[in-house]
Each structure stands twice: as C-alpha cells, then as structure tokens.
Design a protein around this motif. Sequence first.
Motif, mmCIF file in Angstrom:
data_model
loop_
_atom_site.group_PDB
_atom_site.id
_atom_site.type_symbol
_atom_site.label_atom_id
_atom_site.label_comp_id
_atom_site.label_asym_id
_atom_site.label_seq_id
_atom_site.Cartn_x
_atom_site.Cartn_y
_atom_site.Cartn_z
ATOM 1 N N MET A 218 -3.455 12.519 -5.749
ATOM 2 C CA MET A 218 -4.427 11.712 -5.044
ATOM 3 C C MET A 218 -5.006 11.023 -6.116
ATOM 4 O O MET A 218 -5.043 11.065 -7.134
ATOM 5 C CB MET A 218 -5.341 13.027 -4.308
ATOM 6 N N GLY A 219 -5.244 9.625 -5.526
ATOM 7 C CA GLY A 219 -5.883 8.538 -6.473
ATOM 8 C C GLY A 219 -6.689 7.842 -5.657
ATOM 9 O O GLY A 219 -6.901 7.644 -4.202
ATOM 10 N N ASN A 220 -7.681 7.167 -6.373
ATOM 11 C CA ASN A 220 -8.519 6.015 -5.700
ATOM 12 C C ASN A 220 -8.173 4.632 -6.108
ATOM 13 O O ASN A 220 -8.847 3.903 -5.545
ATOM 14 C CB ASN A 220 -10.119 6.479 -6.400
ATOM 15 N N GLY A 221 -7.326 4.653 -6.718
ATOM 16 C CA GLY A 221 -6.809 3.210 -7.106
ATOM 17 C C GLY A 221 -5.198 3.233 -6.957
ATOM 18 O O GLY A 221 -4.572 4.136 -6.195
ATOM 19 N N ARG A 222 -4.528 2.228 -7.632
ATOM 20 C CA ARG A 222 -3.078 2.124 -7.205
ATOM 21 C C ARG A 222 -2.120 3.067 -8.447
ATOM 22 O O ARG A 222 -1.232 3.492 -8.114
ATOM 23 C CB ARG A 222 -2.732 0.627 -7.668
ATOM 24 N N LEU A 223 -2.593 3.221 -9.677
ATOM 25 C CA LEU A 223 -2.036 3.827 -10.777
ATOM 26 C C LEU A 223 -2.530 5.237 -11.219
ATOM 27 O O LEU A 223 -3.847 5.239 -11.101
ATOM 28 C CB LEU A 223 -1.862 2.788 -11.884
ATOM 29 N N TYR A 224 -1.415 5.870 -11.516
ATOM 30 C CA TYR A 224 -2.137 7.425 -12.173
ATOM 31 C C TYR A 224 -1.035 7.697 -13.287
ATOM 32 O O TYR A 224 0.109 7.286 -13.290
ATOM 33 C CB TYR A 224 -2.247 8.531 -11.382
ATOM 34 N N ALA A 225 -1.403 8.683 -14.003
ATOM 35 C CA ALA A 225 -0.566 9.251 -15.161
ATOM 36 C C ALA A 225 0.268 8.328 -15.856
ATOM 37 O O ALA A 225 1.765 8.723 -15.663
ATOM 38 C CB ALA A 225 0.221 10.464 -14.169
ATOM 39 N N GLY A 226 -0.004 7.341 -16.340
ATOM 40 C CA GLY A 226 0.773 6.381 -17.409
ATOM 41 C C GLY A 226 1.675 5.590 -16.489
ATOM 42 O O GLY A 226 2.510 5.117 -17.057
ATOM 43 N N GLY A 227 1.355 5.191 -15.397
ATOM 44 C CA GLY A 227 1.976 3.945 -14.667
ATOM 45 C C GLY A 227 2.709 4.423 -13.287
ATOM 46 O O GLY A 227 3.273 3.719 -12.717
ATOM 47 N N ASN A 228 2.366 5.643 -13.167
ATOM 48 C CA ASN A 228 3.207 6.006 -11.499
ATOM 49 C C ASN A 228 2.084 5.091 -10.782
ATOM 50 O O ASN A 228 0.953 5.296 -10.590
ATOM 51 C CB ASN A 228 3.013 7.627 -11.402
ATOM 52 N N VAL A 229 2.744 5.000 -9.370
ATOM 53 C CA VAL A 229 1.984 4.414 -8.271
ATOM 54 C C VAL A 229 1.477 5.283 -7.287
ATOM 55 O O VAL A 229 2.575 6.054 -6.708
ATOM 56 C CB VAL A 229 3.004 2.900 -7.891
ATOM 57 N N VAL A 230 0.333 5.758 -6.985
ATOM 58 C CA VAL A 230 -0.135 6.445 -5.744
ATOM 59 C C VAL A 230 0.825 6.212 -4.381
ATOM 60 O O VAL A 230 1.418 6.876 -3.748
ATOM 61 C CB VAL A 230 -1.458 6.640 -5.657
ATOM 62 N N GLU A 231 0.318 4.814 -4.135
ATOM 63 C CA GLU A 231 1.031 4.110 -2.986
ATOM 64 C C GLU A 231 1.223 2.629 -3.400
ATOM 65 O O GLU A 231 0.138 2.154 -3.784
ATOM 66 C CB GLU A 231 0.129 4.425 -1.702
ATOM 67 N N GLN A 232 2.200 2.041 -2.665
ATOM 68 C CA GLN A 232 2.203 0.584 -3.240
ATOM 69 C C GLN A 232 0.962 -0.268 -2.565
ATOM 70 O O GLN A 232 0.815 -1.131 -3.426
ATOM 71 C CB GLN A 232 3.549 0.078 -2.255
ATOM 72 N N THR A 233 0.440 0.147 -1.611
ATOM 73 C CA THR A 233 -0.856 -0.900 -1.113
ATOM 74 C C THR A 233 -1.940 -0.298 -1.472
ATOM 75 O O THR A 233 -3.006 -0.836 -1.057
ATOM 76 C CB THR A 233 -0.470 -0.989 0.420
ATOM 77 N N ALA A 234 -2.093 0.661 -2.382
ATOM 78 C CA ALA A 234 -3.406 1.240 -2.678
ATOM 79 C C ALA A 234 -4.092 0.280 -3.499
ATOM 80 O O ALA A 234 -3.525 -0.517 -4.310
ATOM 81 C CB ALA A 234 -3.060 2.541 -3.496
ATOM 82 N N ALA A 235 -5.476 0.286 -3.476
ATOM 83 C CA ALA A 235 -6.325 -0.582 -4.091
ATOM 84 C C ALA A 235 -7.651 0.180 -4.526
ATOM 85 O O ALA A 235 -8.093 0.939 -3.709
ATOM 86 C CB ALA A 235 -6.663 -1.891 -3.408
ATOM 87 N N ILE A 236 -8.382 -0.345 -5.815
ATOM 88 C CA ILE A 236 -9.464 0.484 -6.205
ATOM 89 C C ILE A 236 -10.734 0.283 -5.113
ATOM 90 O O ILE A 236 -11.439 1.079 -5.216
ATOM 91 C CB ILE A 236 -9.651 0.183 -7.711
ATOM 92 N N ASP A 237 -10.672 -0.920 -4.670
ATOM 93 C CA ASP A 237 -11.797 -1.136 -3.750
ATOM 94 C C ASP A 237 -11.523 -1.163 -2.279
ATOM 95 O O ASP A 237 -12.152 -1.624 -1.451
ATOM 96 C CB ASP A 237 -12.217 -2.752 -4.007
ATOM 97 N N ASP A 238 -10.571 -0.075 -1.936
ATOM 98 C CA ASP A 238 -10.366 -0.131 -0.353
ATOM 99 C C ASP A 238 -11.161 0.837 0.311
ATOM 100 O O ASP A 238 -10.940 1.262 1.425
ATOM 101 C CB ASP A 238 -8.749 0.008 -0.049
ATOM 102 N N SER A 239 -11.989 1.476 -0.402
ATOM 103 C CA SER A 239 -12.871 2.620 0.145
ATOM 104 C C SER A 239 -12.078 3.713 0.705
ATOM 105 O O SER A 239 -12.596 4.526 1.792
ATOM 106 C CB SER A 239 -13.824 2.104 1.323
ATOM 107 N N ALA A 240 -10.915 3.869 0.136
ATOM 108 C CA ALA A 240 -10.246 5.249 0.832
ATOM 109 C C ALA A 240 -9.370 5.828 -0.409
ATOM 110 O O ALA A 240 -9.272 5.414 -1.553
ATOM 111 C CB ALA A 240 -9.156 4.564 1.731
#
Length: 114
Positions: free
Chosen positions: A1-23
């Motif tokens: 689960m993530g609040n932004g796009r990246l986690y754990a050294g460069g993995n992508v939570v979801e292609q369209t995730a953004a830190i400011d999308d309130s989700a």
Amino acid sequence: MGNGRLYAGGNVVEQTAAIDDSARDLYSLEMRNLWKLALMVRAFRTGTHGAWKEVRTARCVEFDIETRRPMPITTHGEIVTSTPAHFKVLPDAITVLAPAAVARQGMAVPLFHR
C-alpha cells in the motif's frame, strides 16, 4: 500500500498513483506458487503487476483489510501492522515546511508535522 507512486527502492505501487491524489493505492498478492514472484519482478518495477491474476488492486480513501488469519501489512515497503486493519486518508493532515530555494530546486526536504 502506498500514498505516492514509489516504494521500497523504486518499485511502483501503481502506474497512475500520485502523492497528491488524496487516495491510497494498494495491492495484495494472492499466490499459491511463490516462484511466480520471480516472473513478476519487472511488473513491480513498472507498476503493471495489477495485470497478473494473482494480484488484486484498489484505489481507496478509506478501507478495511481482513484475512482469515493475521497477515502482515506493509506501507511504502515497511511492515507497519497486521490484519485486521482500518485505513483512512486524511487530506491536509500535515504541513510541509521547506526553504524557498530548496522548494524551487525540487530537492528533498525534511517533513515536519503539526
């Protein structure tokens, strides 16, 4: 689960995730054969792992996670709790203070919460 796009050294939570999308973007692995993880490495780096049938994805502002037996939950690549758990996005919950010169240059700054 993530609040932004990246986690754990460069993995992508979801292609369209953004830190400011309130989700929150989340995924769960529902695998019977752990060897498939090796085949999925590239998908985790690009955020396309949701295309695999063994991966369940969702974008939410509030949700519960329940499992038959307690399981660890990670956020941004770190284990933070276990199931069952409840999560809720709180918009504008923190204030970020940064010197003007640093903010203009896009450099990383320390976070201070109120």
